[in-house]
Design a protein around this motif. Sequence first.
Motif: not given
Lengths: 366, 543
Positions: A218, A242, A247, A249, A263, A276, A280-282, A284, B160-163, B166, B184, B186, B411-412
């Motif tokens: 990734f 990253y 980002l 953050w 979860f 959440k 899901q976005s990260l 990887n 799923v969106l890329a970070a 978002l 989404v 789970w 991916q994902g």
Amino acid sequence: MCRIGSIKSKVPVHPSKALHLMLPQQEGHDNSGFAMVMQDLYGIFSNYKDKPLLSLACTQAGAHLVEEYMDSHNFLQLAEWIPVPDKKPDLDIQAMPYYIFRNYDYPEHCDSKEEREELLLDTRLALREILDCAGEGYVYSFWPDVLTLKEIGDPRDIATYFRLWDDNGCLVAKNIIAQCRQNTNYDIVRYAAHPFFLQGYTLCANGENTFYTKNKEFQKSLHRGYIGFESDSQNFLYTLHYVLHELKWPLPYYKHVITPLPFAEIDQREDREVLKAIRQSLANLEINGPNTIIAGLPDGRMMTCCDSKKLRPVVLGGDDTMVAISSEVCGLNEILPHRDMTKDIYPNEREIVVIDNELEVKRWKQ
Amino acid sequence: METIKVQDIAVNDLPWVIEHHADRCTLCGSCVASCTFGSIKPVVERQSITVSQANQPTPLHRRIAVPIIQQVADLAKACRGCGMCERVCPNQAIHPRRNPDSRKTLLSRDNGPVKRGGRTNLNAQRTLDNIVVGRISQMTDPSLDAQRHTFDIRAPFGRVLAANELPLKMENGKLLMAKKTPPVQWIYPLIFSDMSIGALSTRAWEAVALACAYLNEKCGLPVRMSSGEGGMPVKLLESEYLKYFIIQIASGHFGWNRIIKAMPHMVTDPGGVLIKIGQGAKPGDGGLLQAEKVAEHVQAIRGVPKATLASPPNHQGLYSIEESVQKMHLSMNAAFGFRVPVAIKCAASATSVSVYNNLLRDPYKICGGFFIDGIQGGTGAANEVSLDHTGHPIVSKIRDCYLAAVKQGLQGQIPLFGGGGIGMTGNAAADAFKMICLGANGVFCGKILIQLLGCVGNEKGRCNSCNTGKCPTGICTQDPRLVKRLDVDRGAQKIVDYVLTFDQELRKLMAPIGNSSLPVGRSDALVSTDKAIADKLGIQYVC
Ligand code: SF4
Ligand code: SF4
């Protein structure tokens, strides 16, 4: 196995302090190398704190290649420190011919912070590529107020070679992150030794990252600076970079990325929507396996956290002038014997512990 | 003596030969009653016996008429090897035996292509059995404890969106969601795959649905079940349990009349919508429900008359298939207020990667999952030529799609689900785990569910009669007498127990590689003893 340690001090300290922190832990780290990143430099670098410092280990040919490149890209050399090694016989060190630490001035018309950050990274990557192709050396960092030294051998001998035991005031810093082992899992490659450095972020990790393949696959396409992957611990650094740098953050979200809450727990929280989405976005960038990390941030803060099952320990302790983080408490006992041990912090699996520039320690629960 | 008529069908032309032991048979007739295919019949046979009853030999020769069970020599009534007769016989007097000299394949094409159900019988190779989980944590990298540690066995279902896409904003150092993102959910990485009411008997469908609801409500496993193309009972559509179901829409749009009518009365959203483009068992061929199975309730649910129901091989649009799929995606998303993931299911094909790339690059980000169905998927009815000679294995396809996404750093973003042969040898957890390591987010399976209910079909030509309406186990038929053979509760329990064990087995595989969440894409955890497989999948070759 690995042991990691770091020192954050109000008064600049010598690298020998970091060695004293690390050596009592040697049973755990196999003494196969020494690597450190110093930040917030004093001594001979005091006057160039705002100028990028290149840390390099190379051959003569390599040094020429670097000079050529830097000249042709309008970097003006300001100062240079080439350690004169103590070449005692029988030292266990696989030394490179030259170690060069050199301050440059930025080329003209490169004024904004962002531009400079990108330029420094591009330059380091270009130098790395040139030196790699020629097989003539290694470039570890190129950043203001940051010095990196890495070598293969016995840490004590490496220190002797570089005269790090002399404590002569020439090489001192307020922040040091160190580690005493080369890569024992894979090939011995200088780039594989932590701490790793990228655009002001320094990181050392003790442990394994069983999501290495996922992370690597990734990260490769996330940023041009995410290269090498000689060690599974580089993943931690790239994710830190990253999340914080790309980002933008806040730091606590780093923990949410690398060791997301289950979860079932996310569902109980007010911020579940965001958590959440991040998970899901990260997905990887999640890290599995036993590990602890110590990281230095561009603003000088230092932080530590560990895996979500707390399979690798770390301890933080200190006094008014110095706080240290160490894999084992024996390291702290060596350099901070008189600290109040009852205040030592053993971070739990859901915590990030941060030391700010006033040495105040903050703990954030994930 | 009779002349030999070589063109007549004889019992030894059929794939299964019945062995009947007249000496053990008490003529109870149970076997004949149980055989749904009319493959056996009672007949009277002339026998001659010689008996001596005195002290000295006094042979007495007699001719008698004995009732026996005889196999019917008729292709249409050929024994399917289902073994129901053997099951019911109290004296072990009868059983089917596989006939290696069968000529049925050759001889049964008089009335057009042969139709049957089940899986492919020619391409039953098992790539997954040539792969083992070879990266075991030792020493520095401890294994987890399958019993003690917590495991997060969940797969994303939805786009799923890329970070960096978002819609986050920052307030007081906290991230907040500024806008809605695609839904989404789970879910559990094992999806009960699409078997329609119609293909299955209502009772069999009910058993699977019951197991699904039980796993959600009582076991905390968010298993989803796809309705199949055939609608759903209105009662279920209007119940709370709808959230566990993925409603399928396929090219025949069967059942949608009812679904749309039920929408205003729905108390919850469905778990998802699955647009079926193709099916692994018969790629390029539409759905098929033969008239024999279109019973009254099936007509009602689907809104059709009694006739053979063939779904077209394509979704029809004015301009192109892409356009109609796009429209369908959008309208399905819109139908449930963009709250429900809409995914797409395709048959695995040499072109799957291009399809996946198209979906990944779609600027509207409307596809919430890519389901790829391999050649070993099952079906209720298909032309045998499609079943055995078309399709594409699933394992390398999932890997190819995953790696195509990796190459683009995507991916994902559209979760990948692989199916078609998962659990074929009974070991669904191992199969699922390996698929996940190769890049799937989860797997779907159908055939093993009905096998758990009692289906006796296999890939060696046993039964495979799902198309006939005469399913001997009451699973794949609408005949009320046959359907009664199925015990719904017992069947549902069998599925529940299997999934609970599946869950434990997944943990048993995750623990040694040191992972507490699913190792999606962790190809480094796998090794293969087959060099060609290792090379193709990019995993370590070991010997
Ligand atoms: S095996 Fe099945 S099909 Fe064959 S005779 Fe027995 S019940 Fe009939
Ligand atoms: S038992 Fe029923 S479901 Fe199974 S193969 Fe035979 S006809 Fe099909």
